[in-house]
Enzyme design. Sequence first.
Site, PDB file in Angstrom:
ATOM      1  N   ASP A  58       0.821  -1.215   0.000  1.00  0.00           N
ATOM      2  CA  ASP A  58       0.000   0.000   0.000  1.00  0.00           C
ATOM      3  C   ASP A  58       0.851   1.259   0.000  1.00  0.00           C
ATOM      4  OD1 ASP A  58      -1.787  -2.005   0.440  1.00  0.00           O
ATOM      5  OD2 ASP A  58      -2.617  -1.210   2.298  1.00  0.00           O
ATOM      6  N   ASP A  81      -2.760   5.383  -3.050  1.00  0.00           N
ATOM      7  CA  ASP A  81      -2.135   4.254  -2.368  1.00  0.00           C
ATOM      8  C   ASP A  81      -1.379   3.453  -3.426  1.00  0.00           C
ATOM      9  OD1 ASP A  81      -3.388   5.051  -0.028  1.00  0.00           O
ATOM     10  OD2 ASP A  81      -4.297   3.087   0.382  1.00  0.00           O
ATOM     11  N   HIS A 104      -7.620  -0.492  -3.655  1.00  0.00           N
ATOM     12  CA  HIS A 104      -6.507  -1.352  -4.074  1.00  0.00           C
ATOM     13  C   HIS A 104      -6.931  -2.318  -5.170  1.00  0.00           C
ATOM     14  CE1 HIS A 104      -5.070  -0.468   0.260  1.00  0.00           C
ATOM     15  NE2 HIS A 104      -4.904   0.565  -0.544  1.00  0.00           N
ATOM     16  N   ARG A 152     -16.399  -7.665 -10.284  1.00  0.00           N
ATOM     17  CA  ARG A 152     -15.841  -6.321 -10.522  1.00  0.00           C
ATOM     18  C   ARG A 152     -15.181  -6.313 -11.888  1.00  0.00           C
ATOM     19  NH1 ARG A 152     -12.269  -6.341  -4.932  1.00  0.00           N
ATOM     20  NH2 ARG A 152     -13.985  -6.815  -3.503  1.00  0.00           N
ATOM     21  N   SER A 185     -10.896  -6.363   4.520  1.00  0.00           N
ATOM     22  CA  SER A 185     -10.961  -6.781   3.117  1.00  0.00           C
ATOM     23  C   SER A 185     -12.089  -7.779   2.909  1.00  0.00           C
ATOM     24  CB  SER A 185      -9.636  -7.406   2.699  1.00  0.00           C
ATOM     25  OG  SER A 185      -8.580  -6.514   2.948  1.00  0.00           O
ATOM     26  N   SER A 186     -12.349  -8.080   1.639  1.00  0.00           N
ATOM     27  CA  SER A 186     -13.415  -9.012   1.293  1.00  0.00           C
ATOM     28  C   SER A 186     -12.838 -10.426   1.130  1.00  0.00           C
ATOM     29  CB  SER A 186     -14.063  -8.572  -0.013  1.00  0.00           C
ATOM     30  OG  SER A 186     -13.169  -8.831  -1.084  1.00  0.00           O
ATOM     31  N   CYS A 209      -0.550  -8.029  -1.044  1.00  0.00           N
ATOM     32  CA  CYS A 209      -0.525  -6.817  -0.199  1.00  0.00           C
ATOM     33  C   CYS A 209       0.645  -6.842   0.781  1.00  0.00           C
ATOM     34  CB  CYS A 209      -1.795  -6.721   0.646  1.00  0.00           C
ATOM     35  SG  CYS A 209      -3.321  -7.056  -0.210  1.00  0.00           S
TER      36      CYS A 209
HETATM   37  N1  ARG Z   1     -10.252  -3.993  -1.545  1.00  0.00           N
HETATM   38  C1  ARG Z   1      -9.847  -5.371  -1.597  1.00  0.00           C
HETATM   39  C2  ARG Z   1     -11.002  -6.285  -1.232  1.00  0.00           C
HETATM   40  O1  ARG Z   1     -11.482  -6.233  -0.149  1.00  0.00           O
HETATM   41  C3  ARG Z   1      -8.691  -5.652  -0.709  1.00  0.00           C
HETATM   42  C4  ARG Z   1      -7.408  -5.153  -1.260  1.00  0.00           C
HETATM   43  C5  ARG Z   1      -6.290  -5.295  -0.296  1.00  0.00           C
HETATM   44  N2  ARG Z   1      -5.076  -4.911  -0.925  1.00  0.00           N
HETATM   45  C6  ARG Z   1      -4.059  -4.330  -0.336  1.00  0.00           C
HETATM   46  N3  ARG Z   1      -3.009  -4.039  -1.082  1.00  0.00           N
HETATM   47  N4  ARG Z   1      -4.044  -3.996   0.937  1.00  0.00           N
HETATM   48  O2  ARG Z   1     -11.422  -7.106  -2.005  1.00  0.00           O
END
Ligand code: ARG
Length: 366
Positions: A107, A195, A244, A263, A297-298, A350
């Site tokens: 990040d 980020d 992200h 997505r 996160s998901s 990440c």
């Molecule tokens: N927004 C993403 C999701 O929840 C998580 C991405 C996390 N990536 C990161 N580089 N911290 O699906």
Amino acid sequence: MTTIVNSWNDFDPLKHVIVGRADFSVIPPEEPATSEKVPIDSEMRGMWGPRPTATVEAANEQLDNYAKILEGLGIKVDRPTPLQWNQAITTPDFRTESGFTQMPPRDILLTIGKEIISSANSFRCRYFEYLAYWPLMKQYFDEDPEFLWTQAPRPRLTDKSYKHNYYDEKISLEERLERTAAKDFVTTEFEPMWDAADVMRVGKDLFIQHGLTTNRTAMEWFKRYYPDLRVHAVNFPGDPYPIHIDATFVPLRPGLIINNPHRRLPEEQRKIFEANDWQIVDAAQPAHDTPPPLCYSSVWLSMNCLVIDHKTVCVEASEVHQMEQMDKLGMNVIPVPFRDAYAFGGGLHCATADVYREGTCEDYFP
Ligand code: ARG
């Protein structure tokens, strides 16, 4: 002459990487534009304070094990120097009661060729996170005569950078999706904010997700800073929390990208890939119905993989469907247990930042 830093993409042979640490991680208190980024039904709403010690230890154990696995592949692994994040962050412009973590280096650090840029994050709690990487940056600077140690223009993060009363607590998921589709985000265009994990590097082309953490003004900055690279804004309308790019759109090797099926990249933005014979494949379904506790996160961290080279990839060890898909796509899979670290900011991609990959800046989209 020693070259320490070089990386132009996410798939050429990886030789040197940074793996984060979970020490002193805090669940930060609300600040402008954070509640908008926390899922509506999250148990973390309104909560803040140091993360429970047992969870920090469990995360660190998996992070250390991940570092060992990478070292076993002949990759040099560096680690950040943790800071005590349970203290207020104050600048002349704002004060917030705590910092965050140094778990997801992705990040914060963006490697482009021989340069590593520390990003212009929009979270106030992340304002000083780069300090955890400064000892490493100094070391690369001392050892590599060509290394470019860069700090992006620091946003001031005053109230001008956020839309106020953008969401209220009762907002529905549908409404969030409408806002994403309309590219109406909680951050304003007052100053460049980005980020590093919103930037997908593919040689001469940077694909940058416009969402809650990165604005269009940042893309303007990238265009001026890198006149020789091509900057593309990408949007993923199916994501209610576009933060992200690496659980959404993930390249595996030249010519192949996996895309989160919830997505999908819009038709008109797919053209550049199709025109150059790149295949965009729907990522496999996650193996879990819910993320682990206290996680932002998901479940799609399932596709947040670390590519080691064009034929090898690290995938989270419980993600059976994703592993199977990788296998079918011709990749050798290295399973890495990592779910205990998810809550600290993300998955296997990440949790790392590139220092050195073989290869040069290629033009994949001439
Ligand atoms: N927004 C993403 C999701 O929840 C998580 C991405 C996390 N990536 C990161 N580089 N911290 O699906």
